[in-house]
Design a protein around this motif. Structure first.
Motif, PDB file in Angstrom:
ATOM      1  N   GLU A  97      -8.978 -10.322   1.273  1.00 43.74           N
ATOM      2  CA  GLU A  97      -9.168  -8.894   1.000  1.00 43.74           C
ATOM      3  C   GLU A  97      -8.758  -8.046   2.203  1.00 43.74           C
ATOM      4  O   GLU A  97      -8.097  -7.011   2.057  1.00 43.74           O
ATOM      5  CB  GLU A  97     -10.623  -8.604   0.627  1.00 43.74           C
ATOM      6  N   ILE A  98      -9.167  -8.470   3.385  1.00 46.85           N
ATOM      7  CA  ILE A  98      -8.797  -7.736   4.604  1.00 46.85           C
ATOM      8  C   ILE A  98      -7.282  -7.741   4.781  1.00 46.85           C
ATOM      9  O   ILE A  98      -6.674  -6.704   5.100  1.00 46.85           O
ATOM     10  CB  ILE A  98      -9.494  -8.346   5.838  1.00 46.85           C
ATOM     11  N   THR A  99      -6.664  -8.889   4.540  1.00 43.80           N
ATOM     12  CA  THR A  99      -5.206  -8.999   4.651  1.00 43.80           C
ATOM     13  C   THR A  99      -4.531  -8.045   3.677  1.00 43.80           C
ATOM     14  O   THR A  99      -3.560  -7.360   4.035  1.00 43.80           O
ATOM     15  CB  THR A  99      -4.764 -10.447   4.387  1.00 43.80           C
ATOM     16  N   ASN A 100      -5.038  -7.959   2.453  1.00 43.77           N
ATOM     17  CA  ASN A 100      -4.478  -7.039   1.464  1.00 43.77           C
ATOM     18  C   ASN A 100      -4.657  -5.589   1.890  1.00 43.77           C
ATOM     19  O   ASN A 100      -3.756  -4.761   1.690  1.00 43.77           O
ATOM     20  CB  ASN A 100      -5.109  -7.270   0.089  1.00 43.77           C
ATOM     21  N   GLU A 101      -5.809  -5.276   2.477  1.00 41.36           N
ATOM     22  CA  GLU A 101      -6.027  -3.914   2.972  1.00 41.36           C
ATOM     23  C   GLU A 101      -5.021  -3.564   4.065  1.00 41.36           C
ATOM     24  O   GLU A 101      -4.454  -2.466   4.074  1.00 41.36           O
ATOM     25  CB  GLU A 101      -7.453  -3.755   3.519  1.00 41.36           C
ATOM     26  N   PHE A 102      -4.793  -4.505   4.993  1.00 41.82           N
ATOM     27  CA  PHE A 102      -3.802  -4.258   6.043  1.00 41.82           C
ATOM     28  C   PHE A 102      -2.413  -4.092   5.441  1.00 41.82           C
ATOM     29  O   PHE A 102      -1.623  -3.265   5.922  1.00 41.82           O
ATOM     30  CB  PHE A 102      -3.810  -5.378   7.080  1.00 41.82           C
ATOM     31  N   ALA A 103      -2.099  -4.862   4.402  1.00 44.19           N
ATOM     32  CA  ALA A 103      -0.796  -4.722   3.745  1.00 44.19           C
ATOM     33  C   ALA A 103      -0.655  -3.329   3.148  1.00 44.19           C
ATOM     34  O   ALA A 103       0.409  -2.699   3.264  1.00 44.19           O
ATOM     35  CB  ALA A 103      -0.631  -5.785   2.666  1.00 44.19           C
ATOM     36  N   GLU A 104      -1.723  -2.827   2.521  1.00 40.37           N
ATOM     37  CA  GLU A 104      -1.686  -1.474   1.950  1.00 40.37           C
ATOM     38  C   GLU A 104      -1.501  -0.426   3.045  1.00 40.37           C
ATOM     39  O   GLU A 104      -0.725   0.526   2.887  1.00 40.37           O
ATOM     40  CB  GLU A 104      -2.954  -1.193   1.154  1.00 40.37           C
ATOM     41  N   ILE A 105      -2.211  -0.588   4.145  1.00 38.50           N
ATOM     42  CA  ILE A 105      -2.082   0.353   5.271  1.00 38.50           C
ATOM     43  C   ILE A 105      -0.652   0.313   5.816  1.00 38.50           C
ATOM     44  O   ILE A 105      -0.046   1.359   6.088  1.00 38.50           O
ATOM     45  CB  ILE A 105      -3.111   0.028   6.379  1.00 38.50           C
ATOM     46  N   THR A 106      -0.105  -0.888   5.946  1.00 40.61           N
ATOM     47  CA  THR A 106       1.270  -1.042   6.430  1.00 40.61           C
ATOM     48  C   THR A 106       2.239  -0.324   5.498  1.00 40.61           C
ATOM     49  O   THR A 106       3.157   0.369   5.952  1.00 40.61           O
ATOM     50  CB  THR A 106       1.631  -2.535   6.543  1.00 40.61           C
ATOM     51  N   ASN A 107       2.031  -0.453   4.198  1.00 40.97           N
ATOM     52  CA  ASN A 107       2.889   0.229   3.232  1.00 40.97           C
ATOM     53  C   ASN A 107       2.753   1.747   3.348  1.00 40.97           C
ATOM     54  O   ASN A 107       3.755   2.470   3.235  1.00 40.97           O
ATOM     55  CB  ASN A 107       2.572  -0.230   1.807  1.00 40.97           C
ATOM     56  N   GLU A 108       1.529   2.213   3.578  1.00 39.42           N
ATOM     57  CA  GLU A 108       1.331   3.658   3.763  1.00 39.42           C
ATOM     58  C   GLU A 108       2.092   4.152   4.991  1.00 39.42           C
ATOM     59  O   GLU A 108       2.738   5.207   4.956  1.00 39.42           O
ATOM     60  CB  GLU A 108      -0.157   3.986   3.906  1.00 39.42           C
ATOM     61  N   PHE A 109       2.015   3.390   6.088  1.00 38.58           N
ATOM     62  CA  PHE A 109       2.757   3.775   7.289  1.00 38.58           C
ATOM     63  C   PHE A 109       4.257   3.752   7.030  1.00 38.58           C
ATOM     64  O   PHE A 109       4.990   4.607   7.555  1.00 38.58           O
ATOM     65  CB  PHE A 109       2.401   2.878   8.471  1.00 38.58           C
ATOM     66  N   ALA A 110       4.712   2.795   6.240  1.00 33.25           N
ATOM     67  CA  ALA A 110       6.135   2.737   5.908  1.00 33.25           C
ATOM     68  C   ALA A 110       6.553   3.998   5.151  1.00 33.25           C
ATOM     69  O   ALA A 110       7.620   4.570   5.423  1.00 33.25           O
ATOM     70  CB  ALA A 110       6.446   1.494   5.078  1.00 33.25           C
ATOM     71  N   GLU A 111       5.714   4.442   4.210  1.00 33.92           N
ATOM     72  CA  GLU A 111       6.019   5.667   3.466  1.00 33.92           C
ATOM     73  C   GLU A 111       6.058   6.879   4.395  1.00 33.92           C
ATOM     74  O   GLU A 111       6.940   7.741   4.277  1.00 33.92           O
ATOM     75  CB  GLU A 111       4.999   5.887   2.355  1.00 33.92           C
ATOM     76  N   ILE A 112       5.098   6.947   5.325  1.00 34.17           N
ATOM     77  CA  ILE A 112       5.072   8.055   6.291  1.00 34.17           C
ATOM     78  C   ILE A 112       6.329   8.008   7.163  1.00 34.17           C
ATOM     79  O   ILE A 112       6.969   9.037   7.404  1.00 34.17           O
ATOM     80  CB  ILE A 112       3.790   7.998   7.151  1.00 34.17           C
ATOM     81  N   THR A 113       6.683   6.812   7.624  1.00 32.26           N
ATOM     82  CA  THR A 113       7.881   6.644   8.451  1.00 32.26           C
ATOM     83  C   THR A 113       9.117   7.103   7.688  1.00 32.26           C
ATOM     84  O   THR A 113       9.984   7.796   8.246  1.00 32.26           O
ATOM     85  CB  THR A 113       8.028   5.173   8.890  1.00 32.26           C
ATOM     86  N   ASN A 114       9.212   6.733   6.416  1.00 33.38           N
ATOM     87  CA  ASN A 114      10.358   7.152   5.605  1.00 33.38           C
ATOM     88  C   ASN A 114      10.387   8.669   5.434  1.00 33.38           C
ATOM     89  O   ASN A 114      11.457   9.281   5.467  1.00 33.38           O
ATOM     90  CB  ASN A 114      10.336   6.461   4.238  1.00 33.38           C
ATOM     91  N   ALA A 115       9.216   9.269   5.279  1.00 36.13           N
ATOM     92  CA  ALA A 115       9.152  10.726   5.149  1.00 36.13           C
ATOM     93  C   ALA A 115       9.649  11.397   6.430  1.00 36.13           C
ATOM     94  O   ALA A 115      10.412  12.365   6.373  1.00 36.13           O
ATOM     95  CB  ALA A 115       7.732  11.171   4.821  1.00 36.13           C
ATOM     96  N   PHE A 116       9.232  10.861   7.589  1.00 39.21           N
ATOM     97  CA  PHE A 116       9.719  11.414   8.861  1.00 39.21           C
ATOM     98  C   PHE A 116      11.224  11.215   8.991  1.00 39.21           C
ATOM     99  O   PHE A 116      11.927  12.092   9.532  1.00 39.21           O
ATOM    100  CB  PHE A 116       8.989  10.790  10.050  1.00 39.21           C
ATOM    101  N   ALA A 117      11.731  10.091   8.525  1.00 39.44           N
ATOM    102  CA  ALA A 117      13.175   9.849   8.578  1.00 39.44           C
ATOM    103  C   ALA A 117      13.916  10.890   7.741  1.00 39.44           C
ATOM    104  O   ALA A 117      14.958  11.409   8.172  1.00 39.44           O
ATOM    105  CB  ALA A 117      13.504   8.439   8.090  1.00 39.44           C
ATOM    106  N   GLU A 118      13.372  11.207   6.569  1.00 39.56           N
ATOM    107  CA  GLU A 118      13.991  12.232   5.727  1.00 39.56           C
ATOM    108  C   GLU A 118      13.985  13.590   6.423  1.00 39.56           C
ATOM    109  O   GLU A 118      14.987  14.319   6.393  1.00 39.56           O
ATOM    110  CB  GLU A 118      13.279  12.323   4.380  1.00 39.56           C
TER     111      GLU A 118
END
Length: 55
Positions: free
Chosen positions: A14-35
């Motif tokens: 469960e903790i690993t899945n939570e970290f995966a979700e957080i990582t995906n959120e950061f990826a989305e934020i990073t992509n938004a900054f790239a745009e």
């Protein structure tokens, strides 16, 4: 596997899945900054073209 071990393994999963979700959120934020960065780059390039045209 002992029941206690299974609970610990599930908790870690469960903790690993939570970290995966957080990582995906950061990826989305990073992509938004790239745009945004790309938009600024376009504005700067257009400004340079205008400056060159006026020179």
């Amino acid at each position: 596997m002992h029941y206690g071990q299974a609970k610990i393994t599930n908790a870690i999963a469960e903790i690993t899945n939570e970290f995966a979700e957080i990582t995906n959120e950061f990826a989305e934020i990073t992509n938004a900054f790239a745009e945004i960065t790309n938009e600024f780059a376009e504005i700067i390039n257009e400004s340079a073209e205008i400056t060159n045209a006026l020179a």
